[in-house]
Every structure is written in structure tokens, then in C-alpha cells.
Enzyme design. Sequence first.
Site, PDB file in Angstrom:
ATOM      1  N   SER A 157      -0.034  11.152  -3.710  1.00 50.59           N
ATOM      2  CA  SER A 157      -0.344   9.863  -4.324  1.00 50.59           C
ATOM      3  C   SER A 157      -1.635   9.288  -3.726  1.00 50.59           C
ATOM      4  CB  SER A 157       0.859   8.936  -4.130  1.00 50.59           C
ATOM      5  OG  SER A 157       0.711   7.763  -4.859  1.00 50.59           O
ATOM      6  N   ARG A 227       7.620  -4.988  -5.766  1.00 51.60           N
ATOM      7  CA  ARG A 227       8.246  -3.723  -5.399  1.00 51.60           C
ATOM      8  C   ARG A 227       9.185  -3.220  -6.495  1.00 51.60           C
ATOM      9  NH1 ARG A 227       7.213   0.841  -2.901  1.00 51.60           N
ATOM     10  NH2 ARG A 227       9.071   1.849  -2.073  1.00 51.60           N
ATOM     11  N   ASP A 322       6.324  12.688 -13.732  1.00 45.08           N
ATOM     12  CA  ASP A 322       5.533  11.661 -13.040  1.00 45.08           C
ATOM     13  C   ASP A 322       4.594  11.027 -14.059  1.00 45.08           C
ATOM     14  OD1 ASP A 322       3.866  10.150 -11.476  1.00 45.08           O
ATOM     15  OD2 ASP A 322       3.350  11.761 -10.076  1.00 45.08           O
ATOM     16  N   HIS A 355       7.345  10.070 -10.048  1.00 46.67           N
ATOM     17  CA  HIS A 355       6.290  10.127  -9.034  1.00 46.67           C
ATOM     18  C   HIS A 355       6.866  10.406  -7.640  1.00 46.67           C
ATOM     19  CE1 HIS A 355       2.459   9.420  -7.206  1.00 46.67           C
ATOM     20  NE2 HIS A 355       2.849   8.344  -6.563  1.00 46.67           N
ATOM     21  N   ASP A 356       8.052   9.879  -7.390  1.00 47.74           N
ATOM     22  CA  ASP A 356       8.687  10.059  -6.074  1.00 47.74           C
ATOM     23  C   ASP A 356       8.994  11.518  -5.753  1.00 47.74           C
ATOM     24  OD1 ASP A 356       8.592   7.552  -5.074  1.00 47.74           O
ATOM     25  OD2 ASP A 356      10.686   7.032  -5.488  1.00 47.74           O
TER      26      ASP A 356
END
Lengths: 382, 198
Positions: A157, A227, A322, A355-356
Amino acid sequence: MPQNIPADSVGVITPQVATFDEPLKLRSGKTLQSYQLTYESYGTLNIDKSNAILICHALSGDHHAAGFHSLEDKKPGWWDACIGPGKVIDTNKFFVLCLNNLGGCGGSTGPTTINPDTQKPFGSDFPMVRVRDWVESQARLADRLGIDKFAAVIGGSLGGMQAMRWAIQYPDRLHFCAVIASAPKLSAQNIAFNEVARNAIIKDPNFHDGHFIEKGVIPKTGLMQARMLAHLTYLSDDGLGEKFGRTMQNDEVNYSYSPEFQIESYLHYQGEKFSNSFDANTYLLMTKALDYFDPAQYTDHDLTKCLSVAKCKFFVVSFTTDWRFSPERSEEIVDALIAANKDVCYARIESEKGHDAFLIPIPRYIKLFGAYMDRVRLELNL
Amino acid sequence: MSLRSDLNIIQNWVAPLSQVLDLGCGQGELLSFLKENKDCKTYGLEINEDSIVSCVEKGINVIEHDLNDGLKHFNDASFDTVIMTQALQAVDRPDVLLDDMLRVGKEAIITFPNFGYWRTRFFLMYNGRMPMSKTLPYNWFDTPNIHMCTFHDFEKLCRTKNLTILERTVVDNHHQESLAIRLWPNLLGEIAIYRVTR
């Protein structure tokens, strides 16, 4: 608490601090007169200092990439899945270095640090830093440790952007560069998500123009909103569906606006946890560094030209679901590297983790990453 | 290092120091050979997960990419040679891919199984069923070979596109040449290796 430290863990780690008195001129034009960097290292630096790997952290990461700070820790460092003895980034072979970036809130100089000029926390007066400033400060830490050239610089990232920046900024100081779930620059959609997050923080009445620490408060609601939104963009629809579906906390609807679906309480939990541990100004600063990153802007927006100065070999990985840093964005990097005649391996890993996924030990990812790191060792005789 | 005989024929057609792109590079045997023995700059495209790992282990530049997505992300004339072994018949549009190969490369080397091979013709005539053999081991419903052609078909396609066939070697399934194959290639040859340019 880990009952026992697992055999493939780097164990209990004590962060270290390096202080720098040589001023650092930032891209913004401002200068940090002095600063400190908090870092961790795992494994042993060999005699010729050729086995060092730099791990660059992402938006909410820090220097604590692997191991535990104490036996009371519930969780290990953020990339413990990949760093440790016998793991993909094998600490029996490599000396692994990870630092908290400038502007962070993990111990390096940042908005929560006391400003020597005012004797108050910097807050929003902390100068904005760019990816290139981080790379510069990382290079100074490498100098301090006597590391001329990294075996590899690795990041996912925003960390991948730093790794890419290393290849451009210090082409003679790394042999290999791993750019995972990253992009050559953010898209308008990405910048927009960051702006919604920033706006939530800045509009929180407890933000106080970024000087909330002096007031003894934190913009908790704003940081939570930021968040919750960002966390959601790191996951995929399929992944969320699989994990939560439409499962409710109770069997019946209760016609209220408090969390009823499990996904709602999960998001609240994530926001709550983050807002208690992360600095709002750091969040703003990190998202700006992301938005500004666009190394090709200095080469007529030609990424091939931009990457042509690199001398290292590249490993690029993306993940199918992602959508924050989609495979197509990684493929832009790969295409430019091929056009620039650079050595590159690229894989698009099937995963529902969004994405994680780059933080998760997906078997195919681990196998491929491990094979690449073995190759790094082989080519560098480590 | 000894190469499979068809790959050996191909490597002979690649000049030292060339830029080479291999479409469906498998475990990277050919590219590895070209890199080590001819100092070629090589890239391979592959979709098989295990093959990609094998390429990484060999230090081959391997890119995960589905050939059916075309080669549009490669610049014109960015390679000296673009190679495709035993994949032409398995892509969605062999004709479009062939154009693309000769857009990004100055030359293309292509191998494919010959549907005009006498045993294949005989299998269909005698059994009345889609041919299966050592070279074509699949059932009609699960075969990846969706665009089978004969050497005549391929050469007709090349003529339509005004492509020049620089070289052609026709072999049996042990990749051996023979006088008989040279005399009646479309009947006796099982696999052809073509070198074409625009």
C-alpha cells in the site's frame, strides 16, 4: 497474552530510538531542525552489512512489524505473518528493519511530539511530509546503522509507494524492491475517500484546528468516522458478505439506530479501537502524503521514464478484490517497468480479502513471496 | 542444460541479446536458456500459479497475464521476438493475437498442433468422433484447444494478413523431422514451428 512465544516469532522486541540533529529539508519547503526515528530490527546484521531489508509501513502502521513488546501483548506486530525465523522474510537470514515514519504517532517525531519552539505539542503545526521525505529519513537511519545498500526494500500500500520511491531516489542503495497492493499514484476516487475521512476529523468540534492535545481532548468522533469509512474500503463486498452477511446481533429487529447488524457493530468496534490509539493529525498527514504521491509528475507524467533510473529488480503483487489499489494499478507499474527494461515478476493473487489481503498469509501469496525472497538470497549469496 | 527438442529449434531462431517475450512461458525453460546462453532480455506471460512460482525460482521475469486480454499494454515494436508455443489454438481469437504479436514484436515464433495430421483425419473418419491423441489428449467438451487448425489453415491466415513466413519446421510428436514429413507436412507432421514477420 501469547501463552508461549511461537517458535517462528522474533520474540519480545524493544523498540529503539535514533536522534538526528542534522536538519531535514522537506519537500514542502519547511525544515525539521532535529527529529527522532523509532525503529525495530529483527535478525542479525551480517559483517558486510549486506543482508538488510527495509520494511515500509502503510497508513496506519508503525515500526512494530513483528514480534511482541511484552508477554502481555494480545497481538504481534502488523506483519508478523511474513516476518520471523523461517517465514517469508526470514530473520535467520536477513536483518529486518522497520521504522515509524516521520509524522507518525508511534514514537517518531510527529504531531504529538513537543515542538521545541513552543514547548507545546506540534499538532497541526507539524509540517506535511511527502513520501520522498520519508525515504530521505529512512536513508539517514540506514547511514546511521552502516547500511549502504539494502538487499530489499519492501512495502504494501503506502509502504509500496515508499519502496518504489526508494528505487527512484536511491537507485544504488537497494538490490530488490517489492511493491505490494500499491499504485503509481492515487486515483480521484482514492483522493475522494481520503478527503471524506479528513473532513470528518477536521469538522469534529474537538479538533480545535489540530491543537486538541493542548485542550486535553481528541476528535474521537471524526477519527472514528474516518476509520470506519477507510476500513470499509480495505475490504471487499464478497469478503464482508462471507464474514458478516446480514447476520444480526439479536434475532429480531428493534427499530433503532444503534448497531443491529453485525457489520455495523464490527465497524463501530474498528473505529473505536483506532480512535483510541491513533493521532488525528498523523491520520491527516499520512492521507495527504498518499494523495500527493505521483513520482511520474516530474518526468512529464511518463512512469516509464520515471522508473528508468531504477537499478533494482522488482516484485509486484496485487489482489483480485482490492478495489482501493486494484490490480490494474499494479499493472500500470509492471507495464512501465517492462517498457523501461527492468527485471520484474508480477502476480495477481486471488483473494476475497480486499486491500487488507497484503497483510494476510494467503497460501499462494506466501508461496510466491517466499520463492522470490529465496531468489533474493540466492542472487546476493546470503 | 538440454532443452526439449522443439524449444531447441526455437532457440536457434532467436538472435543473441534479443528482447524476447514468451506468451505462455510455462516453467520458463526456454527463457531461462535464452537468458543464460544468449544474454537475451526476457519476459514471460503465464497464468498457471505453479508455473509462475517455477519461473520466480529460476529468476525469470514472469508476469501473470491472461493471453485472452491481449497485449495492448505492450508498446509497439518493443520486442525482437515474441514466442508462443502450443497456445495459438487455445486463445479466444488467434487471428487478433497474431496481429498483436507482430505489433509488439518484430518477429513471431509460433508452434501449434496440426489438425490435418493423418492420424487425426483418420480418427475422425473411422470413429466419427472428435480426434484424441497424445498431442490432443482432451475430450471435445473439456479441451482448451478451441481453435484447432491445419498447417494449410495457418498459412492461409498468414497470406490474408500479408505476413511473411520466414521459416517453418514440421515435426512429429517427438519433435523429430523426417524426409516424409518434409514431403507431406500437412499430412504427416504433428506439430509445426513457424517464424513469421510482417
